[in-house]
Design a protein around this motif. Structure first.
Motif, PDB file in Angstrom:
ATOM      1  N   LYS A   1       0.854  -1.198   0.000  1.00 48.60           N
ATOM      2  CA  LYS A   1       0.000   0.000   0.000  1.00 48.60           C
ATOM      3  C   LYS A   1       0.877   1.230   0.000  1.00 48.60           C
ATOM      4  N   PHE A   2       0.452   2.239  -0.753  1.00 51.83           N
ATOM      5  CA  PHE A   2       1.046   3.577  -0.660  1.00 51.83           C
ATOM      6  C   PHE A   2      -0.058   4.456  -0.066  1.00 51.83           C
ATOM      7  N   GLY A   3       0.014   4.745   1.200  1.00 49.76           N
ATOM      8  CA  GLY A   3      -1.099   5.423   1.870  1.00 49.76           C
ATOM      9  C   GLY A   3      -2.306   4.492   1.833  1.00 49.76           C
ATOM     10  N   ASP A   4      -3.424   4.993   1.323  1.00 53.16           N
ATOM     11  CA  ASP A   4      -4.629   4.164   1.237  1.00 53.16           C
ATOM     12  C   ASP A   4      -4.690   3.382  -0.067  1.00 53.16           C
ATOM     13  N   PHE A   5      -3.783   3.726  -0.978  1.00 55.59           N
ATOM     14  CA  PHE A   5      -3.828   3.116  -2.310  1.00 55.59           C
ATOM     15  C   PHE A   5      -3.134   1.750  -2.293  1.00 55.59           C
ATOM     16  N   VAL A   6      -3.847   0.723  -2.782  1.00 47.06           N
ATOM     17  CA  VAL A   6      -3.284  -0.628  -2.789  1.00 47.06           C
ATOM     18  C   VAL A   6      -2.674  -0.894  -4.166  1.00 47.06           C
ATOM     19  N   ALA A   7      -1.352  -0.903  -4.254  1.00 44.83           N
ATOM     20  CA  ALA A   7      -0.665  -1.082  -5.541  1.00 44.83           C
ATOM     21  C   ALA A   7      -0.513  -2.555  -5.876  1.00 44.83           C
ATOM     22  N   VAL A   8      -0.302  -3.382  -4.849  1.00 44.08           N
ATOM     23  CA  VAL A   8      -0.222  -4.845  -5.019  1.00 44.08           C
ATOM     24  C   VAL A   8      -1.147  -5.436  -3.965  1.00 44.08           C
TER      25      VAL A   8
ATOM     26  N   GLY B   1       0.507  -6.808 -17.670  1.00 38.37           N
ATOM     27  CA  GLY B   1      -0.522  -5.929 -17.108  1.00 38.37           C
ATOM     28  C   GLY B   1      -0.379  -4.526 -17.649  1.00 38.37           C
ATOM     29  N   PRO B   2      -1.469  -3.775 -17.633  1.00 37.00           N
ATOM     30  CA  PRO B   2      -1.412  -2.396 -18.147  1.00 37.00           C
ATOM     31  C   PRO B   2      -0.626  -1.472 -17.219  1.00 37.00           C
ATOM     32  N   ASN B   3      -0.447  -0.241 -17.618  1.00 35.84           N
ATOM     33  CA  ASN B   3       0.249   0.758 -16.804  1.00 35.84           C
ATOM     34  C   ASN B   3      -0.392   0.828 -15.420  1.00 35.84           C
ATOM     35  N   GLY B   4       0.457   0.857 -14.422  1.00 37.78           N
ATOM     36  CA  GLY B   4      -0.044   1.065 -13.060  1.00 37.78           C
ATOM     37  C   GLY B   4      -0.668  -0.153 -12.419  1.00 37.78           C
ATOM     38  N   SER B   5      -0.490  -1.345 -13.016  1.00 39.82           N
ATOM     39  CA  SER B   5      -1.155  -2.533 -12.457  1.00 39.82           C
ATOM     40  C   SER B   5      -0.367  -3.176 -11.319  1.00 39.82           C
ATOM     41  N   GLY B   6       0.863  -2.706 -11.068  1.00 38.65           N
ATOM     42  CA  GLY B   6       1.615  -3.224  -9.918  1.00 38.65           C
ATOM     43  C   GLY B   6       2.795  -4.102 -10.277  1.00 38.65           C
ATOM     44  N   LYS B   7       3.195  -4.114 -11.532  1.00 35.72           N
ATOM     45  CA  LYS B   7       4.292  -4.983 -11.968  1.00 35.72           C
ATOM     46  C   LYS B   7       5.623  -4.574 -11.332  1.00 35.72           C
ATOM     47  N   THR B   8       5.973  -3.307 -11.504  1.00 35.91           N
ATOM     48  CA  THR B   8       7.256  -2.842 -10.962  1.00 35.91           C
ATOM     49  C   THR B   8       7.262  -2.945  -9.439  1.00 35.91           C
ATOM     50  N   THR B   9       6.157  -2.604  -8.826  1.00 38.01           N
ATOM     51  CA  THR B   9       6.080  -2.668  -7.359  1.00 38.01           C
ATOM     52  C   THR B   9       6.327  -4.098  -6.878  1.00 38.01           C
ATOM     53  N   THR B  10       5.758  -5.078  -7.569  1.00 35.98           N
ATOM     54  CA  THR B  10       5.996  -6.484  -7.197  1.00 35.98           C
ATOM     55  C   THR B  10       7.484  -6.807  -7.304  1.00 35.98           C
TER      56      THR B  10
ATOM     57  N   SER C   1      16.133  -2.656 -14.699  1.00 39.00           N
ATOM     58  CA  SER C   1      14.990  -1.859 -14.272  1.00 39.00           C
ATOM     59  C   SER C   1      14.342  -1.190 -15.475  1.00 39.00           C
ATOM     60  N   GLN C   2      13.099  -0.796 -15.281  1.00 38.75           N
ATOM     61  CA  GLN C   2      12.320  -0.184 -16.358  1.00 38.75           C
ATOM     62  C   GLN C   2      12.975   1.109 -16.828  1.00 38.75           C
ATOM     63  N   LYS C   3      13.578   1.824 -15.887  1.00 37.11           N
ATOM     64  CA  LYS C   3      14.222   3.089 -16.256  1.00 37.11           C
ATOM     65  C   LYS C   3      15.717   2.931 -16.092  1.00 37.11           C
TER      66      LYS C   3
ATOM     67  N   ASP D   1      12.259  -5.688 -16.243  1.00 36.71           N
ATOM     68  CA  ASP D   1      11.042  -4.889 -16.130  1.00 36.71           C
ATOM     69  C   ASP D   1      10.786  -4.143 -17.441  1.00 36.71           C
ATOM     70  N   GLU D   2       9.835  -4.640 -18.195  1.00 38.74           N
ATOM     71  CA  GLU D   2       9.498  -4.098 -19.526  1.00 38.74           C
ATOM     72  C   GLU D   2      10.763  -3.800 -20.331  1.00 38.74           C
ATOM     73  N   PRO D   3      11.590  -4.825 -20.551  1.00 36.09           N
ATOM     74  CA  PRO D   3      12.905  -4.581 -21.135  1.00 36.09           C
ATOM     75  C   PRO D   3      12.865  -4.120 -22.584  1.00 36.09           C
TER      76      PRO D   3
ATOM     77  N   THR E   1       5.826  -7.192 -18.964  1.00 29.68           N
ATOM     78  CA  THR E   1       5.580  -6.681 -20.318  1.00 29.68           C
ATOM     79  C   THR E   1       4.150  -6.196 -20.430  1.00 29.68           C
ATOM     80  N   HIS E   2       3.893  -5.308 -21.387  1.00 27.97           N
ATOM     81  CA  HIS E   2       2.495  -5.115 -21.746  1.00 27.97           C
ATOM     82  C   HIS E   2       2.267  -5.453 -23.214  1.00 27.97           C
ATOM     83  N   TYR E   3       3.228  -6.141 -23.816  1.00 24.50           N
ATOM     84  CA  TYR E   3       3.048  -6.620 -25.186  1.00 24.50           C
ATOM     85  C   TYR E   3       2.475  -8.035 -25.158  1.00 24.50           C
TER      86      TYR E   3
HETATM   87  N1  LIG Z   1       6.318   5.237  -4.356  1.00 27.06           N
HETATM   88  C1  LIG Z   1       5.031   5.322  -4.691  1.00 27.06           C
HETATM   89  N2  LIG Z   1       4.179   6.122  -4.066  1.00 27.06           N
HETATM   90  C2  LIG Z   1       2.880   6.194  -4.409  1.00 27.06           C
HETATM   91  N3  LIG Z   1       2.326   5.463  -5.396  1.00 27.06           N
HETATM   92  C3  LIG Z   1       3.124   4.636  -6.067  1.00 27.06           C
HETATM   93  C4  LIG Z   1       4.532   4.519  -5.773  1.00 27.06           C
HETATM   94  N4  LIG Z   1       5.068   3.603  -6.620  1.00 27.06           N
HETATM   95  C5  LIG Z   1       4.050   3.180  -7.408  1.00 27.06           C
HETATM   96  N5  LIG Z   1       2.900   3.790  -7.083  1.00 27.06           N
HETATM   97  C6  LIG Z   1       1.594   3.572  -7.720  1.00 27.06           C
HETATM   98  O1  LIG Z   1       1.297   2.183  -7.664  1.00 27.06           O
HETATM   99  C7  LIG Z   1       0.659   1.744  -8.862  1.00 27.06           C
HETATM  100  C8  LIG Z   1       1.430   0.600  -9.437  1.00 27.06           C
HETATM  101  O2  LIG Z   1       2.634   1.093  -9.962  1.00 27.06           O
HETATM  102  P1  LIG Z   1       3.690   0.165 -10.698  1.00 27.06           P
HETATM  103  O3  LIG Z   1       4.834   1.036 -11.037  1.00 27.06           O
HETATM  104  O4  LIG Z   1       3.959  -1.041  -9.889  1.00 27.06           O
HETATM  105  O5  LIG Z   1       2.878  -0.235 -12.000  1.00 27.06           O
HETATM  106  P2  LIG Z   1       3.396  -0.996 -13.309  1.00 27.06           P
HETATM  107  O6  LIG Z   1       2.471  -2.150 -13.527  1.00 27.06           O
HETATM  108  O7  LIG Z   1       4.824  -1.259 -13.211  1.00 27.06           O
HETATM  109  O8  LIG Z   1       3.081   0.099 -14.431  1.00 27.06           O
HETATM  110  P3  LIG Z   1       3.903   0.479 -15.776  1.00 27.06           P
HETATM  111  O9  LIG Z   1       3.475  -0.498 -16.829  1.00 27.06           O
HETATM  112  O10 LIG Z   1       3.429   1.864 -16.081  1.00 27.06           O
HETATM  113  O11 LIG Z   1       5.363   0.419 -15.463  1.00 27.06           O
HETATM  114  C9  LIG Z   1       0.585   2.968  -9.755  1.00 27.06           C
HETATM  115  O12 LIG Z   1      -0.715   3.537  -9.640  1.00 27.06           O
HETATM  116  C10 LIG Z   1       1.623   3.896  -9.201  1.00 27.06           C
HETATM  117  O13 LIG Z   1       1.273   5.236  -9.430  1.00 27.06           O
END
Ligand SMILES: Nc1ncnc2c1ncn2[C@@H]1O[C@H](COP(=O)(O)OP(=O)(O)OP(=O)(O)O)[C@@H](O)[C@H]1O
Ligand SMILES: [Mg+2]
Length: 313
Positions: A14-21, A38-47, A84-86, A161-163, A193-195
């Motif tokens: 969780k990032f605050g109240d937001f559940v990323a994974v 998964g699409p953008n923001g689905s939690g791949k990088t966070t995992t 890493s993605q970046k 990560d999305e190489p 990947t998102h391909y």
């Molecule tokens: N440090 C952080 N603080 C707050 N929110 C975050 C943080 N890191 C990621 N998030 C949010 O968590 C969600 C998941 O992000 P993540 O980077 O894991 O997605 P992703 O699947 O890798 O997306 P992408 O395909 O764009 O790389 C997103 O909504 C992102 O904005």
């Protein structure tokens, strides 16, 4: 017992109240090439960052190569590679200097890194380009150099990560050839990947949406088990507008899902309808429109899973 390289149980970030994974569980076995789609923001990088010990999970457990990913990071890191993605290259350093620099970071002396750098140059296809500055490499080659850097310490587990994002299809294919070579040599690969076409290349696939892992299986199994009924393509001659035809398909009771796919339409039928599910009747007012049996695609799989998820199933 199978050799389990990654074991994730009920992982939450969780990032605050937001559940990323959101309560994610899966296992990866040695030598697998696993896709994390998964699409953008689905939690791949966070995992991935949690698996690498770069981010503390809110709750849940992750074991990587037999170690606790959170508490035994220093044991995991020498055994795992991460692109890493970046990713960043030292733009002013040459290809070889980039590899040598990172070899140094991993504590390899000249006797160890000389043969390793040579081997990596051949693997990533940059032999002969040792002296080119990283900043002068074209897209696909930058990606390969970043991969080489992630491999410098001969990791047994590789996180990518999305190489291939932003590189052309040919460069992507070449990159995947390297991934296969690594897998044949016994490296376990976890690649986001998102391909969809890349996802097809993975032995198993995790499908993420809004932090939830919606499915985890081989692409062929997902296509067989997730999508309820048969798939059909609807082709229309030039001059027949596709949007009214799409709307007609969507109104057809036996059609579970219909969408635009390039120059034609693609429909998935409900599981309990006759072979063409009333599609012929829907097409009747459109002269020249015809049906062709289609393969179920990973796009279909994703659409069905996301729809069920949105409906709260
Ligand atoms: N440090 C952080 N603080 C707050 N929110 C975050 C943080 N890191 C990621 N998030 C949010 O968590 C969600 C998941 O992000 P993540 O980077 O894991 O997605 P992703 O699947 O890798 O997306 P992408 O395909 O764009 O790389 C997103 O909504 C992102 O904005
Ligand atoms: Mg990401």
């Amino acid at each position: 017992m199978a050799d389990i390289v990654i074991a994730v149980h009920d992982l939450v970030k969780k990032f605050g109240d937001f559940v990323a994974v959101d309560h994610v569980s899966f296992t990866v076995q040695r030598g697998e090439v696993v896709g994390y789609l998964g699409p953008n923001g689905s939690g791949k990088t966070t995992t991935m960052r949690m698996l690498l010990g770069l981010l503390q999970p809110t709750t849940g457990m992750a074991r990587v190569l037999g170690f606790d990913a959170t508490r035994e990071t220093e044991r995991v890191r020498p055994l795992a590679g991460y692109m890493s993605q970046k990713f960043a290259l030292y733009e002013d350093l040459t290809v070889r200097e980039n590899l040598v620099f990172y070899a140094g970071v991993y504590g390899l002396g000249p006797a160890a890194y000389r043969p390793r750098v040579k081997e990596l140059m051949a693997l990533i296809g940059l032999t002969g380009q040792e002296g080119v500055r990283a900043g002068q490499l074209a897209g696909g080659w930058r990606q390969r150099l970043a991969l080489g850097i992630a491999l410098v310490h001969q990791p047994q587990l590789l996180f990518l990560d999305e190489p291939t994002s932003g590189v052309d299809p040919e460069a992507r294919r070449a990159f995947w050839d390297i991934i296969y070579t690594l897998a044949e040599q016994g490296t376990t690969v976890f690649v986001s990947t998102h391909y969809m076409d890349e996802a097809e290349h993975c032995g198993r696939l995790g499908i993420m949406n809004q932090g939830r892992l919606l499915a985890w299986d081989a692409p062929s199994v997902l296509k067989r088990t997730v999508v309820p009924g048969a798939a059909w393509d609807v082709l229309a001659p030039d001059g027949v507008p596709l949007i009214p035809l799409l709307e007609a398909l969507e109104r057809t009771p036996g059609v579970w899902q219909a969408g635009l796919l390039g120059d034609h339409l693609h429909a998935i039928l409900a599981p309990d309808v006759s072979e063409t599910g009333g599609l012929e009747a829907a097409l009747a007012p459109y002269p020249g429109a015809r049906l062709e049996p289609a393969e179920v695609t990973l796009d279909d799989v994703f659409t069905v899973l996301a729809k069920r998820h949105a409906e709260g199933a």
